[in-house]
Write a protein that holds these residues in place. Structure first.
Motif, PDB file in Angstrom:
ATOM      1  N   ALA A  33       0.863  -1.179   0.000  1.00  0.00           N
ATOM      2  CA  ALA A  33       0.000   0.000   0.000  1.00  0.00           C
ATOM      3  C   ALA A  33       0.895   1.224   0.000  1.00  0.00           C
ATOM      4  CB  ALA A  33      -0.900   0.002   1.231  1.00  0.00           C
ATOM      5  N   LEU A  34       0.575   2.172  -0.832  1.00  0.00           N
ATOM      6  CA  LEU A  34       1.320   3.431  -0.882  1.00  0.00           C
ATOM      7  C   LEU A  34       0.304   4.554  -0.706  1.00  0.00           C
ATOM      8  CD1 LEU A  34       4.258   4.108  -3.258  1.00  0.00           C
ATOM      9  CD2 LEU A  34       2.834   5.930  -2.357  1.00  0.00           C
ATOM     10  N   LEU A  35       0.409   5.262   0.406  1.00  0.00           N
ATOM     11  CA  LEU A  35      -0.521   6.336   0.733  1.00  0.00           C
ATOM     12  C   LEU A  35       0.250   7.590   1.109  1.00  0.00           C
ATOM     13  CD1 LEU A  35      -2.996   4.355   3.022  1.00  0.00           C
ATOM     14  CD2 LEU A  35      -3.385   5.079   0.664  1.00  0.00           C
ATOM     15  N   SER A  52       6.945   3.924  -7.206  1.00  0.00           N
ATOM     16  CA  SER A  52       5.835   3.022  -7.535  1.00  0.00           C
ATOM     17  C   SER A  52       6.104   2.293  -8.848  1.00  0.00           C
ATOM     18  CB  SER A  52       4.504   3.772  -7.561  1.00  0.00           C
ATOM     19  OG  SER A  52       4.438   4.668  -8.631  1.00  0.00           O
ATOM     20  N   TYR A  53       6.697   2.976  -9.807  1.00  0.00           N
ATOM     21  CA  TYR A  53       7.078   2.356 -11.076  1.00  0.00           C
ATOM     22  C   TYR A  53       8.028   1.180 -10.825  1.00  0.00           C
ATOM     23  CZ  TYR A  53       9.241   1.974 -15.732  1.00  0.00           C
ATOM     24  OH  TYR A  53       9.720   1.513 -16.926  1.00  0.00           O
ATOM     25  N   ASN A  60       5.523  -6.408  -7.770  1.00  0.00           N
ATOM     26  CA  ASN A  60       4.695  -6.142  -6.593  1.00  0.00           C
ATOM     27  C   ASN A  60       3.336  -5.602  -7.018  1.00  0.00           C
ATOM     28  OD1 ASN A  60       6.675  -6.570  -4.329  1.00  0.00           O
ATOM     29  ND2 ASN A  60       7.786  -5.057  -5.545  1.00  0.00           N
ATOM     30  N   ARG A  61       2.317  -5.954  -6.240  1.00  0.00           N
ATOM     31  CA  ARG A  61       0.985  -5.386  -6.443  1.00  0.00           C
ATOM     32  C   ARG A  61       0.916  -4.125  -5.601  1.00  0.00           C
ATOM     33  NH1 ARG A  61      -2.238  -7.361  -8.984  1.00  0.00           N
ATOM     34  NH2 ARG A  61      -3.141  -9.303  -9.567  1.00  0.00           N
ATOM     35  N   LEU A  62       0.451  -3.034  -6.192  1.00  0.00           N
ATOM     36  CA  LEU A  62       0.372  -1.755  -5.504  1.00  0.00           C
ATOM     37  C   LEU A  62      -1.089  -1.412  -5.249  1.00  0.00           C
ATOM     38  CD1 LEU A  62       2.413   0.469  -4.595  1.00  0.00           C
ATOM     39  CD2 LEU A  62       1.760   1.695  -6.648  1.00  0.00           C
ATOM     40  N   VAL A  63      -1.383  -1.004  -4.011  1.00  0.00           N
ATOM     41  CA  VAL A  63      -2.729  -0.585  -3.622  1.00  0.00           C
ATOM     42  C   VAL A  63      -2.629   0.842  -3.113  1.00  0.00           C
ATOM     43  CG1 VAL A  63      -4.749  -1.097  -2.198  1.00  0.00           C
ATOM     44  CG2 VAL A  63      -3.235  -2.955  -2.903  1.00  0.00           C
ATOM     45  N   ALA A  73       0.546  10.335  -7.899  1.00  0.00           N
ATOM     46  CA  ALA A  73       1.891  10.016  -8.376  1.00  0.00           C
ATOM     47  C   ALA A  73       2.121   8.512  -8.359  1.00  0.00           C
ATOM     48  CB  ALA A  73       2.933  10.735  -7.520  1.00  0.00           C
ATOM     49  N   ALA A  74       1.641   7.834  -7.325  1.00  0.00           N
ATOM     50  CA  ALA A  74       1.777   6.379  -7.236  1.00  0.00           C
ATOM     51  C   ALA A  74       1.018   5.700  -8.378  1.00  0.00           C
ATOM     52  CB  ALA A  74       1.260   5.884  -5.883  1.00  0.00           C
ATOM     53  N   ILE A  75      -0.177   6.199  -8.663  1.00  0.00           N
ATOM     54  CA  ILE A  75      -0.978   5.638  -9.758  1.00  0.00           C
ATOM     55  C   ILE A  75      -0.255   5.828 -11.088  1.00  0.00           C
ATOM     56  CG2 ILE A  75      -3.115   5.924 -11.089  1.00  0.00           C
ATOM     57  CD1 ILE A  75      -4.447   6.721  -8.356  1.00  0.00           C
TER      58      ILE A  75
END
Length: 171
Positions: A33-35, A52-53, A60-63, A73-75
């Motif tokens: 998770a990246l918040l 995140s890239y 890795n799966r990013l949530v 930015a994470a998206i």
């Protein structure tokens, strides 16, 4: 909880940052998770996008959530790497998101809306959303200010659930 400051060189050493990044990129893929804060300087947004890239390129799966700033930015970084490994959970319905976010969010394959929270304040809905995100991850990477109460509470809750928590402070 690991705490780093992005702006204060006296508390962040290259060795400490390397150790944190090493923990993030362990060899097996994870759900991360990246918040973070909505109010993020452009340079930090670019760093978050690169992180995140790289995380998604490693499998890795990013949530994350759909807010502007850190989450946007994470998206952006995750979408550049592999859109199928990104899940975005919104605190409310897509129609309640800022116009500038909607265009990006409409391209996300795994988008979870929470229209049942449309009647709540954004703060309440965000806290609930963050809890859902944390339950779906093994590790939380968070970018916050010292007065980011909702994010700091999310980090505390993640620790209580025995998640790996890496907290970076902007101030």
């Amino acid at each position: 909880m690991s705490q780093q400051s992005l702006d204060t060189a006296t508390t962040t050493t290259p060795d400490t940052l390397t150790q944190e990044l090493s923990a993030i990129q362990q060899t097996s893929s994870k759900r991360i998770a990246l918040l973070g804060s909505r109010h993020v300087p452009i340079m930090h947004q670019q760093l978050i996008e690169m992180m995140s890239y790289a995380l998604v390129l490693q499998g890795n799966r990013l949530v994350t959530s759909g807010a502007t700033g850190t989450n946007s930015a994470a998206i952006k970084g995750a979408m550049r790497a592999e859109s199928d490994l990104l899940t975005v959970i919104l605190p409310q319905s897509l129609s309640r998101q800022p116009r500038e976010s909607r265009k990006q969010l409409e391209k996300v394959i795994h988008l979870v809306e929470n229209p049942e929270n449309d009647n709540l304040s954004l703060a309440e809905a965000s806290a609930m959303c963050n809890r859902e995100i944390v339950t779906r991850c093994q590790q939380l990477v968070c970018f916050a200010f010292h007065d980011s109460h909702t994010l700091l509470q999310t980090c505390k809750e993640a620790e209580e659930l025995h998640k790996i928590v890496t907290l970076f402070y902007f101030d």
